[in-house]
Design a protein around this motif. Structure first.
Motif, PDB file in Angstrom:
ATOM      1  N   GLU A  84       0.817  -1.210   0.000  1.00 16.44           N
ATOM      2  CA  GLU A  84       0.000   0.000   0.000  1.00 16.44           C
ATOM      3  C   GLU A  84       0.857   1.269   0.000  1.00 16.44           C
ATOM      4  OE1 GLU A  84      -2.263  -0.899   3.481  1.00 16.44           O
ATOM      5  OE2 GLU A  84      -3.447  -2.405   2.435  1.00 16.44           O
ATOM      6  N   PHE A  85       2.134   1.109   0.272  1.00 14.62           N
ATOM      7  CA  PHE A  85       3.049   2.245   0.307  1.00 14.62           C
ATOM      8  C   PHE A  85       3.771   2.366  -1.025  1.00 14.62           C
ATOM      9  CE2 PHE A  85       2.232   1.461   4.698  1.00 14.62           C
ATOM     10  CZ  PHE A  85       2.340   2.690   5.311  1.00 14.62           C
ATOM     11  N   LYS A  86       3.670   3.530  -1.641  1.00 15.39           N
ATOM     12  CA  LYS A  86       4.353   3.789  -2.912  1.00 15.39           C
ATOM     13  C   LYS A  86       5.804   4.195  -2.653  1.00 15.39           C
ATOM     14  CE  LYS A  86       4.055   5.394  -7.367  1.00 15.39           C
ATOM     15  NZ  LYS A  86       4.064   4.464  -8.431  1.00 15.39           N
ATOM     16  N   LYS A  87       5.990   5.168  -1.757  1.00 15.84           N
ATOM     17  CA  LYS A  87       7.336   5.644  -1.407  1.00 15.84           C
ATOM     18  C   LYS A  87       7.407   5.864   0.099  1.00 15.84           C
ATOM     19  CE  LYS A  87       8.937   8.372  -5.363  1.00 15.84           C
ATOM     20  NZ  LYS A  87       9.304   9.753  -5.755  1.00 15.84           N
ATOM     21  N   ILE A  88       8.562   5.525   0.668  1.00 15.70           N
ATOM     22  CA  ILE A  88       8.815   5.787   2.082  1.00 15.70           C
ATOM     23  C   ILE A  88      10.158   6.490   2.191  1.00 15.70           C
ATOM     24  CG2 ILE A  88       9.159   4.805   4.376  1.00 15.70           C
ATOM     25  CD1 ILE A  88       7.576   2.311   3.359  1.00 15.70           C
ATOM     26  N   ALA A  89      10.129   7.713   2.688  1.00 18.61           N
ATOM     27  CA  ALA A  89      11.360   8.468   2.954  1.00 18.61           C
ATOM     28  C   ALA A  89      11.669   8.318   4.436  1.00 18.61           C
ATOM     29  CB  ALA A  89      11.175   9.939   2.592  1.00 18.61           C
ATOM     30  N   ILE A  90      12.854   7.814   4.740  1.00 18.43           N
ATOM     31  CA  ILE A  90      13.264   7.658   6.132  1.00 18.43           C
ATOM     32  C   ILE A  90      14.248   8.769   6.461  1.00 18.43           C
ATOM     33  CG2 ILE A  90      14.415   6.178   7.817  1.00 18.43           C
ATOM     34  CD1 ILE A  90      13.257   3.778   6.324  1.00 18.43           C
ATOM     35  N   LEU A  91      13.849   9.594   7.422  1.00 20.63           N
ATOM     36  CA  LEU A  91      14.659  10.725   7.861  1.00 20.63           C
ATOM     37  C   LEU A  91      15.398  10.318   9.128  1.00 20.63           C
ATOM     38  CD1 LEU A  91      15.376  13.766   7.580  1.00 20.63           C
ATOM     39  CD2 LEU A  91      13.350  14.230   8.981  1.00 20.63           C
ATOM     40  N   GLY A  92      16.721  10.257   9.047  1.00 14.37           N
ATOM     41  CA  GLY A  92      17.506   9.830  10.197  1.00 14.37           C
ATOM     42  C   GLY A  92      18.796  10.609  10.332  1.00 14.37           C
ATOM     43  N   ASN A  93      19.568  10.241  11.359  1.00 13.20           N
ATOM     44  CA  ASN A  93      20.825  10.945  11.608  1.00 13.20           C
ATOM     45  C   ASN A  93      21.915  10.021  12.151  1.00 13.20           C
ATOM     46  OD1 ASN A  93      19.805  10.524  14.166  1.00 13.20           O
ATOM     47  ND2 ASN A  93      19.444  12.682  14.602  1.00 13.20           N
ATOM     48  N   ARG A  94      21.718   8.719  12.012  1.00 16.10           N
ATOM     49  CA  ARG A  94      22.708   7.752  12.483  1.00 16.10           C
ATOM     50  C   ARG A  94      22.965   6.718  11.393  1.00 16.10           C
ATOM     51  NH1 ARG A  94      19.654   6.839  18.177  1.00 16.10           N
ATOM     52  NH2 ARG A  94      19.912   8.956  18.945  1.00 16.10           N
ATOM     53  N   GLY A  95      24.120   6.106  11.447  1.00 14.12           N
ATOM     54  CA  GLY A  95      24.462   5.097  10.453  1.00 14.12           C
ATOM     55  C   GLY A  95      23.479   3.945  10.403  1.00 14.12           C
ATOM     56  N   TRP A  96      23.011   3.505  11.561  1.00 17.17           N
ATOM     57  CA  TRP A  96      22.082   2.371  11.552  1.00 17.17           C
ATOM     58  C   TRP A  96      20.708   2.769  11.012  1.00 17.17           C
ATOM     59  CZ3 TRP A  96      17.566   1.922  14.337  1.00 17.17           C
ATOM     60  CH2 TRP A  96      17.394   2.783  15.426  1.00 17.17           C
ATOM     61  N   HIS A  97      20.378   4.059  11.058  1.00 17.45           N
ATOM     62  CA  HIS A  97      19.130   4.518  10.442  1.00 17.45           C
ATOM     63  C   HIS A  97      19.202   4.304   8.924  1.00 17.45           C
ATOM     64  CE1 HIS A  97      18.382   7.618  13.920  1.00 17.45           C
ATOM     65  NE2 HIS A  97      18.024   6.391  14.263  1.00 17.45           N
ATOM     66  N   GLU A  98      20.353   4.635   8.349  1.00 21.50           N
ATOM     67  CA  GLU A  98      20.540   4.444   6.910  1.00 21.50           C
ATOM     68  C   GLU A  98      20.526   2.952   6.566  1.00 21.50           C
ATOM     69  OE1 GLU A  98      23.348   6.007   3.255  1.00 21.50           O
ATOM     70  OE2 GLU A  98      23.885   6.539   5.310  1.00 21.50           O
ATOM     71  N   TRP A  99      21.141   2.138   7.392  1.00 21.97           N
ATOM     72  CA  TRP A  99      21.139   0.689   7.196  1.00 21.97           C
ATOM     73  C   TRP A  99      19.704   0.160   7.238  1.00 21.97           C
ATOM     74  CZ3 TRP A  99      19.510  -3.201  10.483  1.00 21.97           C
ATOM     75  CH2 TRP A  99      19.844  -4.491  10.102  1.00 21.97           C
ATOM     76  N   MET A 100      18.912   0.662   8.187  1.00 23.70           N
ATOM     77  CA  MET A 100      17.513   0.264   8.331  1.00 23.70           C
ATOM     78  C   MET A 100      16.738   0.589   7.042  1.00 23.70           C
ATOM     79  SD  MET A 100      14.754   1.579  11.175  1.00 23.70           S
ATOM     80  CE  MET A 100      14.780   3.270  10.604  1.00 23.70           C
ATOM     81  N   ALA A 101      17.008   1.748   6.457  1.00 26.06           N
ATOM     82  CA  ALA A 101      16.340   2.141   5.214  1.00 26.06           C
ATOM     83  C   ALA A 101      16.714   1.189   4.078  1.00 26.06           C
ATOM     84  CB  ALA A 101      16.696   3.576   4.849  1.00 26.06           C
ATOM     85  N   ARG A 102      17.972   0.810   3.990  1.00 21.28           N
ATOM     86  CA  ARG A 102      18.407  -0.127   2.950  1.00 21.28           C
ATOM     87  C   ARG A 102      17.722  -1.483   3.111  1.00 21.28           C
ATOM     88  NH1 ARG A 102      24.488   1.091   3.494  1.00 21.28           N
ATOM     89  NH2 ARG A 102      24.598   3.100   2.454  1.00 21.28           N
ATOM     90  N   MET A 103      17.640  -1.953   4.346  1.00 19.24           N
ATOM     91  CA  MET A 103      16.982  -3.232   4.606  1.00 19.24           C
ATOM     92  C   MET A 103      15.499  -3.159   4.217  1.00 19.24           C
ATOM     93  SD  MET A 103      19.244  -5.343   5.654  1.00 19.24           S
ATOM     94  CE  MET A 103      18.275  -6.657   6.354  1.00 19.24           C
ATOM     95  N   ALA A 104      14.854  -2.071   4.575  1.00 23.41           N
ATOM     96  CA  ALA A 104      13.436  -1.901   4.230  1.00 23.41           C
ATOM     97  C   ALA A 104      13.252  -1.874   2.716  1.00 23.41           C
ATOM     98  CB  ALA A 104      12.889  -0.626   4.863  1.00 23.41           C
ATOM     99  N   ASP A 105      14.172  -1.251   2.005  1.00 25.41           N
ATOM    100  CA  ASP A 105      14.080  -1.179   0.551  1.00 25.41           C
ATOM    101  C   ASP A 105      14.199  -2.573  -0.068  1.00 25.41           C
ATOM    102  OD1 ASP A 105      13.773   0.220  -1.885  1.00 25.41           O
ATOM    103  OD2 ASP A 105      15.935   0.224  -2.197  1.00 25.41           O
ATOM    104  N   TRP A 106      15.024  -3.413   0.502  1.00 23.79           N
ATOM    105  CA  TRP A 106      15.192  -4.776  -0.018  1.00 23.79           C
ATOM    106  C   TRP A 106      13.962  -5.637   0.233  1.00 23.79           C
ATOM    107  CZ3 TRP A 106      20.565  -5.445   2.659  1.00 23.79           C
ATOM    108  CH2 TRP A 106      21.537  -4.770   1.934  1.00 23.79           C
ATOM    109  N   PHE A 107      13.315  -5.449   1.383  1.00 27.83           N
ATOM    110  CA  PHE A 107      12.264  -6.365   1.813  1.00 27.83           C
ATOM    111  C   PHE A 107      10.846  -5.849   1.608  1.00 27.83           C
ATOM    112  CE2 PHE A 107      15.948  -7.908   4.218  1.00 27.83           C
ATOM    113  CZ  PHE A 107      15.901  -9.243   3.828  1.00 27.83           C
ATOM    114  N   THR A 108      10.680  -4.685   1.020  1.00 25.62           N
ATOM    115  CA  THR A 108       9.333  -4.187   0.764  1.00 25.62           C
ATOM    116  C   THR A 108       9.196  -3.839  -0.715  1.00 25.62           C
ATOM    117  OG1 THR A 108       9.900  -1.877   1.210  1.00 25.62           O
ATOM    118  CG2 THR A 108       9.101  -3.173   3.076  1.00 25.62           C
TER     119      THR A 108
END
Length: 127
Positions: A84-108
């Motif tokens: 149901e989600f077309k685009k998700i922008a993840i706003l973060g400020n830590r390295g693991w936040h960016e890693w979390m975004a990459r993982m979400a991109d792979w699995f959604t």
């Protein structure tokens, strides 16, 4: 007194166009209870929309992590509503936040991208 604030806020934002953005703010270390309260709110918000094409801005700048059960809740939520989600922008400020975004991109099936600048995230969502 030292209070540890945690939770998930859900709202709707409009940046002057026709499309609305689902705004999600995660704070502290998320718990299973946080998801127990948030998921019905999110499902109620998107439940009445026929074939939703959701654009989401997820602010994790104040998020410290998840409890194990909350990670499972997050995964279940993504599996149930990911299409149901077309685009998700993840706003973060830590390295693991960016890693979390990459993982979400792979699995959604949605497009997921990490940003450390809110305005850049909004511009990308509107493209």
């Amino acid at each position: 007194m030292n209070m540890k604030v945690h939770g998930i806020s859900v709202g709707i934002e409009n940046y002057g166009g026709d499309d609305f953005v689902l705004f999600i703010k995660a704070t502290g270390t998320l718990t299973h209870d946080d998801y127990e309260y948030m998921v019905p709110v999110l499902e109620a918000a998107i439940g009445g929309v026929v074939q939703p094409q959701i654009f989401a801005l997820m602010d994790v700048t104040e998020m410290d992590g998840w409890e194990a059960r909350a990670m499972w809740d997050d995964l279940k939520l993504g599996l149930k509503h990911g299409r149901e989600f077309k685009k998700i922008a993840i706003l973060g400020n830590r390295g693991w936040h960016e890693w979390m975004a990459r993982m979400a991109d792979w699995f959604t099936p949605s497009e997921v991208k990490f940003f450390n600048d809110r305005q850049e995230a909004v511009v990308w969502l509107q493209e």
